[in-house]
Write a protein that holds these residues in place. Structure first.
Motif, mmCIF file in Angstrom:
data_model
loop_
_atom_site.group_PDB
_atom_site.id
_atom_site.type_symbol
_atom_site.label_atom_id
_atom_site.label_comp_id
_atom_site.label_asym_id
_atom_site.label_seq_id
_atom_site.Cartn_x
_atom_site.Cartn_y
_atom_site.Cartn_z
ATOM 1 N N UNK A 153 0.897 7.451 11.129
ATOM 2 C CA UNK A 153 0.626 6.089 10.690
ATOM 3 C C UNK A 153 0.961 5.094 11.806
ATOM 4 N N UNK A 154 2.026 5.363 12.535
ATOM 5 C CA UNK A 154 2.360 4.476 13.659
ATOM 6 C C UNK A 154 1.248 4.486 14.714
ATOM 7 N N UNK A 155 0.696 5.667 14.980
ATOM 8 C CA UNK A 155 -0.410 5.739 15.951
ATOM 9 C C UNK A 155 -1.630 5.006 15.423
ATOM 10 N N UNK A 156 -1.862 5.091 14.107
ATOM 11 C CA UNK A 156 -2.985 4.368 13.514
ATOM 12 C C UNK A 156 -2.805 2.865 13.681
ATOM 13 N N UNK A 157 -1.582 2.379 13.445
ATOM 14 C CA UNK A 157 -1.323 0.948 13.627
ATOM 15 C C UNK A 157 -1.563 0.512 15.068
ATOM 16 N N UNK A 158 -1.098 1.328 15.994
ATOM 17 C CA UNK A 158 -1.316 1.010 17.408
ATOM 18 C C UNK A 158 -2.794 1.008 17.743
ATOM 19 N N UNK A 159 -3.514 1.997 17.228
ATOM 20 C CA UNK A 159 -4.947 2.104 17.506
ATOM 21 C C UNK A 159 -5.728 0.987 16.819
ATOM 22 N N UNK A 160 -5.184 0.471 15.711
ATOM 23 C CA UNK A 160 -5.880 -0.597 14.974
ATOM 24 C C UNK A 160 -5.866 -1.904 15.758
ATOM 25 N N UNK A 161 -4.904 -2.111 16.632
ATOM 26 C CA UNK A 161 -4.844 -3.299 17.467
ATOM 27 C C UNK A 161 -6.099 -3.360 18.343
ATOM 28 N N UNK A 162 -6.674 -4.542 18.566
ATOM 29 C CA UNK A 162 -6.081 -5.869 18.387
ATOM 30 C C UNK A 162 -6.211 -6.457 16.981
ATOM 31 N N UNK A 163 -6.577 -5.634 16.013
ATOM 32 C CA UNK A 163 -6.607 -6.129 14.634
ATOM 33 C C UNK A 163 -5.220 -6.001 14.012
ATOM 34 N N UNK A 164 -4.825 -6.960 13.183
ATOM 35 C CA UNK A 164 -3.479 -6.936 12.596
ATOM 36 C C UNK A 164 -3.319 -5.827 11.548
ATOM 37 N N UNK A 165 -2.127 -5.266 11.499
ATOM 38 C CA UNK A 165 -1.818 -4.272 10.485
ATOM 39 C C UNK A 165 -0.325 -4.095 10.355
ATOM 40 N N UNK A 166 0.108 -3.692 9.172
ATOM 41 C CA UNK A 166 1.538 -3.414 8.975
ATOM 42 C C UNK A 166 1.706 -2.476 7.789
ATOM 43 N N UNK A 167 2.908 -1.928 7.671
ATOM 44 C CA UNK A 167 3.271 -1.059 6.553
ATOM 45 C C UNK A 167 4.410 -1.727 5.804
ATOM 46 N N UNK A 168 4.339 -1.694 4.474
ATOM 47 C CA UNK A 168 5.431 -2.224 3.670
ATOM 48 C C UNK A 168 5.833 -1.195 2.618
ATOM 49 N N UNK A 169 7.114 -1.211 2.249
ATOM 50 C CA UNK A 169 7.603 -0.280 1.234
ATOM 51 C C UNK A 169 7.410 -0.880 -0.157
ATOM 52 N N UNK A 170 7.952 -0.217 -1.177
ATOM 53 C CA UNK A 170 7.671 -0.671 -2.543
ATOM 54 C C UNK A 170 8.299 -2.026 -2.853
ATOM 55 N N UNK A 171 9.326 -2.406 -2.087
ATOM 56 C CA UNK A 171 9.948 -3.728 -2.262
ATOM 57 C C UNK A 171 9.296 -4.778 -1.379
ATOM 58 N N UNK A 226 12.582 4.311 -2.146
ATOM 59 C CA UNK A 226 12.563 2.867 -1.880
ATOM 60 C C UNK A 226 12.012 2.511 -0.504
ATOM 61 N N UNK A 227 12.467 3.214 0.540
ATOM 62 C CA UNK A 227 11.986 2.867 1.872
ATOM 63 C C UNK A 227 12.194 4.031 2.831
ATOM 64 N N UNK A 228 11.126 4.379 3.516
ATOM 65 C CA UNK A 228 11.210 5.405 4.553
ATOM 66 C C UNK A 228 10.379 4.936 5.742
ATOM 67 N N UNK A 229 10.737 5.341 6.948
ATOM 68 C CA UNK A 229 9.939 4.955 8.115
ATOM 69 C C UNK A 229 8.549 5.569 8.036
ATOM 70 N N UNK A 230 7.539 4.896 8.551
ATOM 71 C CA UNK A 230 6.202 5.476 8.553
ATOM 72 C C UNK A 230 6.151 6.714 9.436
ATOM 73 N N UNK A 231 5.222 7.589 9.124
ATOM 74 C CA UNK A 231 5.071 8.810 9.902
ATOM 75 C C UNK A 231 4.535 8.482 11.294
ATOM 76 N N UNK A 245 9.234 -4.691 1.834
ATOM 77 C CA UNK A 245 9.880 -4.779 3.139
ATOM 78 C C UNK A 245 8.953 -4.208 4.199
ATOM 79 N N UNK A 246 8.887 -4.853 5.344
ATOM 80 C CA UNK A 246 8.115 -4.311 6.460
ATOM 81 C C UNK A 246 8.821 -3.066 6.999
ATOM 82 N N UNK A 247 8.068 -1.980 7.183
ATOM 83 C CA UNK A 247 8.620 -0.811 7.869
ATOM 84 C C UNK A 247 7.952 -0.603 9.224
ATOM 85 N N UNK A 248 6.835 -1.256 9.464
ATOM 86 C CA UNK A 248 6.179 -1.244 10.772
ATOM 87 C C UNK A 248 5.193 -2.405 10.823
ATOM 88 N N UNK A 249 5.154 -3.088 11.961
ATOM 89 C CA UNK A 249 4.245 -4.224 12.144
ATOM 90 C C UNK A 249 3.677 -4.117 13.551
#
Length: 285
Positions: free
Chosen positions: A116-134, A108-113, A136-140
Motif C-alpha cells: 500500500x505504501x508503494x501504491x501511495x508513492x506511485x499514485x503521486x503526483x495525485x494525492x492519497x492517504x490511508x486512515x484507520x477506523x478512527x 484500531x490502527x496498524x501501519x499500511x503494508x 487517524x492518518x497512517x500514511x500520507x
C-alpha cells in the motif's frame, strides 16, 4: 422465480463439491484421529467429519449433498474447524450455505503494508492517504500534504477538517462538505458501538470546534464512499479531484483514499507541475 431456484441449485452444487474436495484434503492424522485401515478415497470419511464437528452423520451427509436444510453459524464454524478451513475458505463456506460471513475483527490502527505504501508513492503526483477506523492518518503521500495543506501535526482526518485553518481556506466547498463529514464519522462510530475512542475524539473536537459541535448534535449519519474535492491552491489555482474511499481487506476498518484529477479541469497538468518543479501551468482567472 425460476432464476432464483436455478441460482440456489447452483450454489448447492458448488457447496457439495467444495465440501467433498476439502474433506478429501484432510487426513485422519491431520486432526489427531486413527487411520482406521485402508480407504477407498483419500481424506476423512463423512462420519469422521460429523464426529469432529459434533453433528449427526445424517445431517452432515445432507449438508454435503446440498440438500435444503437449515444451517446455523455455530454448526458451520464447527464444520470449518473439522475441515481445517482457512479464513477465506471459511467465508466461502458461509456464502455457499446462504449465510453472510462474519466480519473479520477490526484492529484500531496498524501501519499500511509495504504494497500500500508503494501504491501511495506511485499514485503521486495525485494525492492519497490511508486512515484507520478512527480516521487517524497512517500514511500520507507528499501530494496530499502539498495540495490539502496537511502538516506533521495533522494526525486525524476529521480533526484536521475542522481545525486545520490552511485546509479550511484551501477547501472551496468546506461549508457544504462539513455536514457530510460529521455524518460519515457518526456512521463509522456506529459500526463499533463498544469502542469509546470515537466518543472521545468527537467530544474533544466539539470542545474546540463550534461548527463540529453543532453538526454532531444533529445526529446525522451517512455513508461516505466518494466525493468531489475542490481546492483553491495559492500556487496551482483551482484543483478538482474525484475522491474515492477504498477499504483495505487485509486491515479491516482501514481505508485508502485516492484523489483523481477531474477531467476537463486542468487539474492533472497543474498538480503534476506543482509537484515536479513548483512551476504551475497557468489557469484561467
Amino acid at each position: 422465480m425460476v432464476h432464483t431456484e436455478s441460482a440456489r441449485d447452483g450454489r448447492r452444487a458448488e457447496l457439495r463439491e467444495f465440501l467433498r474436495s476439502r474433506r478429501g484434503r484432510v487426513s485422519p492424522a491431520d486432526v489427531g484421529m486413527p487411520d482406521g485401515g485402508r480407504r477407498r478415497t483419500p481424506g476423512l470419511r463423512r462420519e469422521e467429519v460429523a464426529v469432529l464437528a459434533g453433528v449427526g452423520v445424517s445431517w452432515y451427509t445432507w449438508l454435503e449433498q446440498g440438500r435444503d436444510i437449515k444451517v446455523s453459524e455455530q454448526v458451520l464454524d464447527a464444520v470449518a474447524g473439522a475441515l481445517l478451513l482457512d479464513a477465506a475458505e471459511h467465508a466461502h463456506l458461509y456464502r455457499l450455505a446462504g449465510l453472510t460471513p462474519p466480519q473479520p475483527p477490526s484492529r484500531p490502527s496498524v501501519p499500511p503494508s509495504p504494497e500500500v505504501r508503494r501504491l501511495l508513492d506511485a499514485w503521486s503526483p495525485r494525492p492519497g492517504y490511508v486512515r484507520d477506523r478512527h480516521w487517524n492518518f497512517t500514511a500520507v503521500n507528499d501530494a496530499a500534504r502539498e495540495v490539502f495543506g496537511y502538516r506533521e501535526n495533522d494526525h486525524n482526518c476529521l480533526v484536521s477538517f475542522f481545525t486545520n485553518a490552511r485546509y479550511r481556506v484551501l477547501h472551496r466547498n468546506w461549508d457544504e462538505a462539513a455536514p457530510e463529514v460529521a455524518a460519515a464519522f457518526r456512521a463509522d462510530a456506529a459500526r463499533y458501538p463498544d469502542d469509546p475512542e470515537f466518543g472521545r475524539i468527537a467530544a474533544d473536537l466539539a470542545a474546540v470546534s463550534p461548527e463540529f459541535a453543532g453538526l454532531w448534535a444533529r445526529h446525522d449519519a451517512a455513508e461516505h464512499t466518494r466525493a468531489v474535492k475542490a481546492v483553491d491552491h495559492p500556487e496551482a489555482g483551482t484543483l478538482v479531484f474525484d475522491a474515492t474511499l477504498l477499504p483495505l481487506p487485509e486491515h479491516p476498518g482501514h481505508h485508502l483514499i485516492l484523489h483523481n484529477p477531474r477531467p476537463g479541469t486542468g487539474t492533472q497538468e497543474r498538480v503534476a507541475a506543482l509537484m515536479r518543479t513548483g512551476l504551475v501551468v497557468p489557469h484561467p482567472g
